[in-house]
Scaffold this active site. Structure first.
Site, PDB file in Angstrom:
ATOM      1  N   LYS A  25     110.731  26.554 -91.645  1.00 50.63           N
ATOM      2  CA  LYS A  25     111.644  25.433 -91.451  1.00 50.63           C
ATOM      3  C   LYS A  25     111.622  25.006 -89.985  1.00 50.63           C
ATOM      4  O   LYS A  25     111.760  25.855 -89.087  1.00 50.63           O
ATOM      5  CB  LYS A  25     113.062  25.815 -91.872  1.00 50.63           C
ATOM      6  CG  LYS A  25     113.191  26.108 -93.361  1.00 50.63           C
ATOM      7  CD  LYS A  25     114.613  26.453 -93.757  1.00 50.63           C
ATOM      8  CE  LYS A  25     114.720  26.717 -95.256  1.00 50.63           C
ATOM      9  NZ  LYS A  25     116.115  27.056 -95.671  1.00 50.63           N
ATOM     10  N   GLY A  75     122.507  31.040 -78.107  1.00 48.27           N
ATOM     11  CA  GLY A  75     121.364  31.032 -77.193  1.00 48.27           C
ATOM     12  C   GLY A  75     120.009  31.065 -77.890  1.00 48.27           C
ATOM     13  O   GLY A  75     119.820  30.511 -78.950  1.00 48.27           O
ATOM     14  N   ARG A 135     125.928  33.927 -89.669  1.00 48.38           N
ATOM     15  CA  ARG A 135     125.081  33.663 -88.501  1.00 48.38           C
ATOM     16  C   ARG A 135     125.535  34.583 -87.376  1.00 48.38           C
ATOM     17  O   ARG A 135     126.725  34.623 -87.047  1.00 48.38           O
ATOM     18  CB  ARG A 135     125.176  32.199 -88.085  1.00 48.38           C
ATOM     19  CG  ARG A 135     124.720  31.224 -89.161  1.00 48.38           C
ATOM     20  CD  ARG A 135     124.974  29.785 -88.761  1.00 48.38           C
ATOM     21  NE  ARG A 135     124.150  29.388 -87.626  1.00 48.38           N
ATOM     22  CZ  ARG A 135     122.975  28.772 -87.725  1.00 48.38           C
ATOM     23  NH1 ARG A 135     122.489  28.481 -88.912  1.00 48.38           N
ATOM     24  NH2 ARG A 135     122.290  28.432 -86.659  1.00 48.38           N
ATOM     25  N   CYS A 149     122.017  19.654 -75.710  1.00 49.29           N
ATOM     26  CA  CYS A 149     122.675  20.929 -75.981  1.00 49.29           C
ATOM     27  C   CYS A 149     123.492  21.451 -74.814  1.00 49.29           C
ATOM     28  O   CYS A 149     124.597  21.963 -75.013  1.00 49.29           O
ATOM     29  CB  CYS A 149     121.622  21.963 -76.366  1.00 49.29           C
ATOM     30  SG  CYS A 149     122.246  23.586 -76.745  1.00 49.29           S
ATOM     31  N   CYS A 156     134.093  28.016 -88.672  1.00 49.05           N
ATOM     32  CA  CYS A 156     133.479  26.687 -88.711  1.00 49.05           C
ATOM     33  C   CYS A 156     133.000  26.356 -87.317  1.00 49.05           C
ATOM     34  O   CYS A 156     133.707  26.596 -86.334  1.00 49.05           O
ATOM     35  CB  CYS A 156     134.493  25.640 -89.186  1.00 49.05           C
ATOM     36  SG  CYS A 156     133.887  23.928 -89.087  1.00 49.05           S
ATOM     37  N   CYS A 165     117.775  22.097 -73.263  1.00 48.53           N
ATOM     38  CA  CYS A 165     117.676  20.865 -74.052  1.00 48.53           C
ATOM     39  C   CYS A 165     118.839  19.940 -73.732  1.00 48.53           C
ATOM     40  O   CYS A 165     120.006  20.345 -73.770  1.00 48.53           O
ATOM     41  CB  CYS A 165     117.651  21.199 -75.533  1.00 48.53           C
ATOM     42  SG  CYS A 165     116.187  22.149 -76.006  1.00 48.53           S
ATOM     43  N   ASP A 223     159.562  -7.240-114.475  1.00 48.59           N
ATOM     44  CA  ASP A 223     158.921  -7.245-115.786  1.00 48.59           C
ATOM     45  C   ASP A 223     159.949  -7.330-116.913  1.00 48.59           C
ATOM     46  O   ASP A 223     159.757  -8.061-117.896  1.00 48.59           O
ATOM     47  CB  ASP A 223     158.078  -5.979-115.949  1.00 48.59           C
ATOM     48  CG  ASP A 223     157.447  -5.891-117.322  1.00 48.59           C
ATOM     49  OD1 ASP A 223     156.682  -6.802-117.675  1.00 48.59           O
ATOM     50  OD2 ASP A 223     157.740  -4.911-118.045  1.00 48.59           O
TER      51      ASP A 223
END
Length: 547
Positions: free
Chosen positions: A183, A93, A39, A53, A297, A50, A512
């Site tokens: 999508k 962005g 990405r 966000c 990540c 938003c 035992d």
């Protein structure tokens, strides 16, 4: 689109090991995950605000000189492509606010090994740019759209709700141009757009749209509220009220979505369960930020600068070493995979959630959130004891995430005691029990148990044991068997459970082997004597130590 919170702890080329990396292993991490998807953020800017966000007033942005130039982006993407990346996604962005986005896509198209050039956008300018972007080489598209209602769109984006018409027109244009599927990403939020589920599904009736619902996730700059998060299973149940034949369908390899469809509909529905069921084990994604930082990540704090060594003249081989070491440092699970660390500041139902913030720069912070027990609402309960194996929100049992801990040398010693009657004591001393040498067999049983602790205790981690020693000693005068277990490990979590398990199983073995002559055997005093190497060391008080 969710704006990432920027963590400014950059590692320079000098701070990274320069050991040679095998080219076929550059993008494979220590868990065997091969990363073929990159990405690429073209800009930090966005033309929406938003509310899940970023703040209404926006956030501090990097100086233009600190952002990657187009030629730097192309060089780095080319380097990734040479070593396995065949899909890139341009993001922000909002990527379409970058004036020369068409030229960038054209340059990326010329990188031979790239099969997919995708873009995630809020869709506001698609009717203006999409034809040219497709001609330039764009061949996959995601549009972020959280509502189909004009008023709600205005509330979420903090912009004129009438802009929704532009986004819907952009989606229709994408379908006409042959993007298949288009999508559409939607952050599903209770009290905001949850009541639109049926409308979202209807969008897939006659259109090749893949509407994908993302669980509401915490970021440092959003006002996350767990009450607004809709678990994907609840969303499925809600959809099935209107579409009883709603059914799962095949997923793409490494897909983040759990795919479903209504039979007969042209499109499908996806669920991205970042909060309730992570997909970390199949993660194949890396992120190149607009400022040149590599993020392996989304939820891992460390970002590694590729811009700085690039501008200092680093060769491709030196850049590959930096990239390889960053990939090797990728954790098995992201922070939000541990749901107990996904709660932001609020006091609800007697539980106080507090943010622990990492280093920041320019007001940009990545917050890690830890839930602690609190008996009142005054905020004074942060340091009270809590059960680390209990989910702070649901009360469910959970495994503690140790991926962020350092490997250190850890030791522990535990003890147990078995009380025998006179007959059993005599037989053990004479090695006359029918089942054999009680002390030797118990010692071996304890060592075997220590190595199998992670299989016996459900929430224990499997760790590498450097050594285990179990001693079983008979005190004939008192009629007791004293058991001591010591374990050593170099790992991210302690070995006290291994010692305690060894003692308990060794004691059970004594029982035992002696039960045929006495049912009065008593196991007692199983306890930890000491532990070292973790966050805090421990040593039992003198009066607690078995004499």
């Amino acid at each position: 689109m969710m704006l990432r919170a920027i963590y400014k702890s950059k590692w320079s080329v000098k701070s990274i090991s320069t050991k040679k990396s095998l080219f076929d292993e550059v993008l494979t991490d220590t868990f065997g995950r091969k990363h073929n998807y990159l990405r690429v953020s073209l800009t930090e800017r966005c033309n929406l605000r938003c509310e899940y966000c970023m703040p209404l007033k926006g956030t501090n942005l990097s100086e233009q000189s600190k952002l990657l130039s187009n030629s730097e982006i192309v060089r780095l993407v080319s380097l990734f492509a040479k070593h396995g990346v065949d899909k890139i996604r341009i993001t922000g962005g909002e990527p379409t606010v970058k004036k020369d986005i068409i030229q960038i896509v054209e340059s990326l198209r010329d990188i031979k090994k790239l099969k997919t050039i995708a873009m995630t956008t809020n869709g506001l300018t698609l009717t203006k740019h999409l034809v040219d972007l497709q001609r330039a080489g764009l061949n996959a598209l995601n549009v972020s759209l959280d509502t189909l209602q004009q008023k709600t769109y205005g509330n979420i984006t903090r912009r004129d709700g009438r802009l929704l018409k532009k986004v819907l027109a952009g989606i229709d244009l994408a379908l006409q141009l042959g993007f298949n599927p288009v999508k559409v990403n939607c952050v599903l939020m209770r009290g905001i757009n949850f009541d639109e589920l049926r409308d979202f599904v209807e969008m897939t009736r006659d259109r090749t749209i893949s509407y994908r619902f993302i669980e509401f996730m915490p970021f440092s700059m959003n006002e996350w509220d767990e009450k607004r998060m809709v678990p994907y299973k609840e969303a499925i149940q809600e959809i099935m009220k209107s579409y009883p034949n709603f059914e799962p369908c095949d997923n793409e390899l490494n897909s983040t979505s759990k795919m479903y469809r209504v039979p007969g509909f042209a499109g499908n529905i996806g669920f991205i369960s970042s909060m309730t069921e992570d997909y970390c084990d199949s993660c194949n994604r890396l992120r190149l930020m607009a400022d040149g930082n590599l993020k392996v990540c989304l939820f891992q704090n460390n970002e590694i600068s590729l811009r700085d060594p690039l501008r200092k003249g680093a060769s491709d081989e030196e850049l590959l070493d930096i990239i390889s070491n960053a990939v090797n440092d990728k954790k098995r699970k992201h922070a939000v995979a541990d749901r107990s660390t996904s709660v932001v500041s609020a006091n609800r139902g007697g539980r106080l959630a507090r943010n622990v913030r990492t280093a920041s720069s320019g007001g940009r912070i990545l917050a890690r959130n830890i839930c602690t027990a609190s008996g009142d609402g005054d905020g004074g309960g942060d340091d009270r004891p809590r059960l680390t194996h209990v989910d702070g929100r649901s009360g469910d049992a959970r495994m503690v995430d140790v991926s962020g801990k350092r490997e250190t040398r850890r030791t522990a010693t535990a003890v147990a005691r078995v009380r025998l009657d006179a007959t059993a004591t005599r037989l053990v001393a004479e090695d006359a029990c029918k089942k054999g040498d009680v002390l030797s067999v118990s010692r071996l049983a304890g060592m075997c148990a220590a190595k199998a602790t992670w299989q016996l205790i459900p929430l224990c981690h499997q760790i590498r044991l450097d050594s285990v020693a179990v001693d079983c000693r008979l005190d004939e005068r008192r009629g007791r068997v004293h058991i001591t277990a010591t374990a050593v490990s170099t790992d991210r979590t302690g070995v006290e459970m291994e010692c305690l398990t060894a003692c308990a199983v060794a004691a059970l073995t004594v029982y035992d082997m002696c039960k045929a002559v006495s049912r009065d055997t008593v196991i007692e005093h199983v306890k930890l004597l000491s532990k070292t190497g973790g966050k805090t060391d421990y040593r039992a008080k003198d009066d607690d130590v078995d004499g």
